[in-house]
Design an enzyme around this catalytic site. Sequence first.
Site, PDB file in Angstrom:
ATOM      1  N   SER A 169       0.864  -1.194   0.000  1.00 17.54           N
ATOM      2  CA  SER A 169       0.000   0.000   0.000  1.00 17.54           C
ATOM      3  C   SER A 169       0.889   1.229   0.000  1.00 17.54           C
ATOM      4  O   SER A 169       2.060   1.156   0.415  1.00 17.54           O
ATOM      5  CB  SER A 169      -0.872  -0.008   1.264  1.00 17.54           C
ATOM      6  OG  SER A 169      -1.471   1.258   1.461  1.00 17.54           O
ATOM      7  N   TYR A 182      -2.771  -1.054  10.409  1.00 13.54           N
ATOM      8  CA  TYR A 182      -2.680  -1.270   8.950  1.00 13.54           C
ATOM      9  C   TYR A 182      -1.354  -0.732   8.408  1.00 13.54           C
ATOM     10  O   TYR A 182      -0.636  -1.434   7.678  1.00 13.54           O
ATOM     11  CB  TYR A 182      -3.871  -0.586   8.273  1.00 13.54           C
ATOM     12  CG  TYR A 182      -3.954  -0.798   6.781  1.00 13.54           C
ATOM     13  CD1 TYR A 182      -4.562  -1.933   6.249  1.00 13.54           C
ATOM     14  CD2 TYR A 182      -3.447   0.143   5.889  1.00 13.54           C
ATOM     15  CE1 TYR A 182      -4.652  -2.125   4.870  1.00 13.54           C
ATOM     16  CE2 TYR A 182      -3.527  -0.039   4.523  1.00 13.54           C
ATOM     17  CZ  TYR A 182      -4.141  -1.174   4.016  1.00 13.54           C
ATOM     18  OH  TYR A 182      -4.228  -1.357   2.651  1.00 13.54           O
TER      19      TYR A 182
END
Length: 284
Positions: A169, A182
């Site tokens: 990401s 995350y």
Amino acid sequence: MNSVSEPNPPVTMPQCKSLHRLSGQIALVTGANSGIGRAVALSLAREGAAVGINYLGGRDAAMAVVDEITQFGGQALAIGADVSDERQVEGMFSQMLKTFGTVDILINNAGLQQDAAFDQMSLAQWQRVIDVNLTGQFLCARAAIREFKQRGVRPDISCAAGKIIGISSVHEVIPWAGHVNYAASKGGVMMMTKSIAQEVAPYRIRVNSICPGAIRTPINRAAWETEAAYDQLMTLIPYRRIGEPEDIGRAAVWMASDESDYINGISLFVDGGMTLYPGFAEGG
Ligand code: NAP
């Protein structure tokens, strides 16, 4: 065949028999019944790969992806497994080997978010995100590398003994308040990817990451669903459009193919410029 302890001998590009895309290759995509994983699985299958469609709970959606692939003449198999569970991951690879004979490409895509303000975050929320997003990629990569090392290069199939692509990401480099678990998991994916790549490169195994920006999938529905949310999102994206799952599908095909044979250990940002510090476009 190459023994486990001996790296593959150097093979120069001209000795590779072909630079075809993915025909004859076997791919496993984790979390392939939804969003990015689904688009990647379809893209790999359209380039000729037989694809394992991993899912956790969404069996019907996984079967729909299998149907779509078989309808255009491809080969696919749905496999339910929790990527954070060692035994289930071993079982998934056994099923791949039993059905297709080997694995050439692993797309480590399965992932989730469990958001909370940091002081409200439970240990369970922290642990689940790390378990799936980071440990899940570790378990699948380890199983894939065991297979790649014991099989070695098949020059008529690919220049490499195997390719692993972790779906990371932009948050492997952009801090993300309210999503500390995350962001930490994706930062971990970055260093895990590069370290594995360094270790197994002599075996002609390539390990890279794709780092999506904002892609239109269920995981971030709140960020694009309403006009107001979309407009707010655009302030973060210099290219001024949200990414589509197919943007990642195309990048994954290239990253898995021999076209990117000399690329190892990188993070490929596919983000419309989200990592360009758009807040500094004026002034600063
Ligand atoms: P999504 O549509 O919610 O898909 C997530 C997938 O992961 C689903 O197929 C889900 O399967 C699977 N999954 C979750 N936990 C699992 C587990 N323990 N074992 C096996 N599979 C599991 O989200 P997405 O946007 O496509 O996300 C895919 C990846 O892209 C994630 O790693 C995410 O972090 C990354 N990413 C997404 C964006 C974005 O903007 N969308 C941006 C950057 C990175 P079930 O449906 O069966 O539960």
